[in-house]
Every structure is written in C-alpha cells, then in structure tokens.
Design an enzyme around this catalytic site. Sequence first.
Site, mmCIF file in Angstrom:
data_model
loop_
_atom_site.group_PDB
_atom_site.id
_atom_site.type_symbol
_atom_site.label_atom_id
_atom_site.label_comp_id
_atom_site.label_asym_id
_atom_site.label_seq_id
_atom_site.Cartn_x
_atom_site.Cartn_y
_atom_site.Cartn_z
ATOM 1 N N GLY A 67 2.520 2.272 10.660
ATOM 2 C CA GLY A 67 3.457 3.374 10.513
ATOM 3 C C GLY A 67 4.159 3.770 11.802
ATOM 4 O O GLY A 67 4.800 4.811 11.868
ATOM 5 N N ASN A 116 0.870 -1.174 0.000
ATOM 6 C CA ASN A 116 0.000 0.000 0.000
ATOM 7 C C ASN A 116 0.908 1.226 0.000
ATOM 8 O O ASN A 116 1.499 1.555 1.017
ATOM 9 C CB ASN A 116 -0.895 -0.032 1.247
ATOM 10 N N HIS A 132 -9.262 1.130 4.640
ATOM 11 C CA HIS A 132 -7.986 1.359 5.325
ATOM 12 C C HIS A 132 -8.197 2.314 6.502
ATOM 13 O O HIS A 132 -9.008 3.243 6.419
ATOM 14 C CB HIS A 132 -6.937 1.924 4.357
ATOM 15 N N LYS A 136 0.202 4.312 -0.285
ATOM 16 C CA LYS A 136 -0.391 5.529 0.291
ATOM 17 C C LYS A 136 -0.120 6.719 -0.644
ATOM 18 O O LYS A 136 -0.116 6.533 -1.856
ATOM 19 C CB LYS A 136 0.138 5.754 1.710
ATOM 20 N N SER A 139 3.490 -2.117 10.209
ATOM 21 C CA SER A 139 4.938 -2.160 10.436
ATOM 22 C C SER A 139 5.581 -3.506 10.115
ATOM 23 O O SER A 139 6.513 -3.936 10.794
ATOM 24 C CB SER A 139 5.267 -1.733 11.867
ATOM 25 N N GLU A 157 -6.630 4.770 7.556
ATOM 26 C CA GLU A 157 -6.475 6.200 7.261
ATOM 27 C C GLU A 157 -7.718 6.752 6.564
ATOM 28 O O GLU A 157 -8.094 7.908 6.758
ATOM 29 C CB GLU A 157 -5.205 6.422 6.427
ATOM 30 N N GLU A 200 -5.374 -4.930 10.421
ATOM 31 C CA GLU A 200 -4.326 -3.941 10.675
ATOM 32 C C GLU A 200 -4.622 -3.192 11.976
ATOM 33 O O GLU A 200 -5.410 -2.229 11.972
ATOM 34 C CB GLU A 200 -4.272 -2.934 9.520
HETATM 35 P P1 PGA Z 1 2.995 0.320 7.560
HETATM 36 O O1 PGA Z 1 1.522 0.511 6.918
HETATM 37 O O2 PGA Z 1 3.518 -0.987 7.007
HETATM 38 O O3 PGA Z 1 3.768 1.498 7.120
HETATM 39 O O4 PGA Z 1 2.783 0.240 9.036
HETATM 40 C C1 PGA Z 1 0.665 -0.574 6.749
HETATM 41 C C2 PGA Z 1 -0.631 -0.111 6.164
HETATM 42 O O5 PGA Z 1 -1.105 0.975 6.513
HETATM 43 O O6 PGA Z 1 -1.234 -0.821 5.333
#
Ligand code: PGA
Length: 246
Positions: A169, A6, A91, A8, A209, A93, A163
């Site tokens: 993140g 992903n 997601h 983003k 992460s 976000e 997640e």
């Molecule tokens: P990250 O993001 O691996 O940077 O923690 C995962 C995601 O949001 O799908």
Amino acid sequence: MIVAGNWKMNKNATETAELIRAVAADMGNTDTRVMVAPPSINLAVAADAAKNTNIKVAAQNMHFAESGAFTGEISASMLLHLGIDHVILGHSERRSIFGETDELLAKKVDAALANNMTIIFCFGEELHDRKNDIHFEVVKNQLTEGLFHLDSKSWQNIILAYEPVWAIGTGETASPEQAQEMHAFIRKTLTDKYDAALAENISILYGGSVKPGNAKDIFSKPDVDGGLIGGAALKADDFLAIVRSA
Ligand code: PGA
C-alpha cells in the site's frame, strides 16, 4: 501462475458483484488461476457472482474453531457451506493491526487444512528488518513458526505470498531482483526443510504495490509464480491488466 486480489475492507455487496462480473466478462481464456478475496460479509454474494466463471473466491481470514463463542469471527465450515475453499492467512495487516501471532496462525493453518481448504499464507519483513539486514532470518522464522510443523503432503494445499510490509500500500515495490532473491531463498529454505521437489512445486506469489506498470517485470522472474494484489485489484481494468501480465 496465480493472480489473487485482496480487496481488504473495500466494496459493498452490490459493488462486489459488479466487480466480479466485470473481471469475468473480460478475462477471456487464461491459464492463470484468478482469485478474489472480498470482505467476509460479501462472500456469499461473491460466490454467487463467480459461479460459472474461472474466478475463485477466497476469504481474507478465518477462525481456527469450528463454531462457538467467538464474536465477530467466521469458521471454515461456514466458508465451505458457501463453496469457498480458499483462505488468506497471516496477512501483515492481520499480524500488525489485529495482533495475530505465528502461534495463532499455525492453529488457523491446521484448521484450514483439516477442512481441506487451500491456504494463501502471507509473510514478509518490515522495513526495519531489511535495514538491519535480518529480512532473510525474519522470513525463515515466519515460515518455521507458521508452517514447518506440517508434513510434506499438507503442502499440496499451501500457496505462499511473500509481501514485504514496507511495500504494501505504499506505492513502493520490491525491485524484481529483490523479489527474486527472496523467492529463491524461500525455495532453498523449503528444500532444506523438506526436499527440492516440494520446493519446486510450491507457488510463491509476490505482493506489495503490484500495478499494471510493474507486474510484468516482477512476474518474469523465475521464482515468482504470480501476485497478491491489493489496491490494483479494486479496478477491473487494472486487475485484468495484471492477470494478462501473468
Ligand atoms: P497493495 O496490497 O497491492 O495495495 O500493496 C497488497 C496486499 O496487501 O496484499
């Protein structure tokens, strides 16, 4: 196993094509399903760069309507026109920054399925939910509101991505045991709602992460079928190391 990146809001058009080519060049033969989800403005370039490779391009989001007065949005038919039939929905976000509710997500799910698309459906608890020991309840609720109106047949086009928001993140991942515990709970919830065969056949990815250094331990858990990768998907070497761990 599935490993999906992903991206983003990262990479311009040129960088998008470069990263896809770099991943494709070193991926080799793998049974793992590899996907990348660049920002919508770069999907056409991505689809082109991924042609004749084993990389699937997915969208990060889409609207539920086919077309119309929805400034800034993209539709399923626009994605399909580019040959893109995978989309990430829900997601964290999108939920927390852009206010997407379970109700809205259910509509998007229906629109994607009506267009025969495959959905990577994301969900997961926030830190305060886990601290208050309501994380199982929160996850069950997100599944119920977003997906449990579907009949069993529709689940052929669903991939789940658990997640935990506190791990996205942040550099802090769920432990392999925490991931396994939740994935097993998700499968049990699917068994209760549908049946064991459906629950067994669903791919459940872990996200939050995941890095080259921890991917193998997380992927080795029996109910973890791969990962949704954010930060580490932006470098070909890191992403490929994670693909290899799968
Ligand atoms: P990250 O993001 O691996 O940077 O923690 C995962 C995601 O949001 O799908």
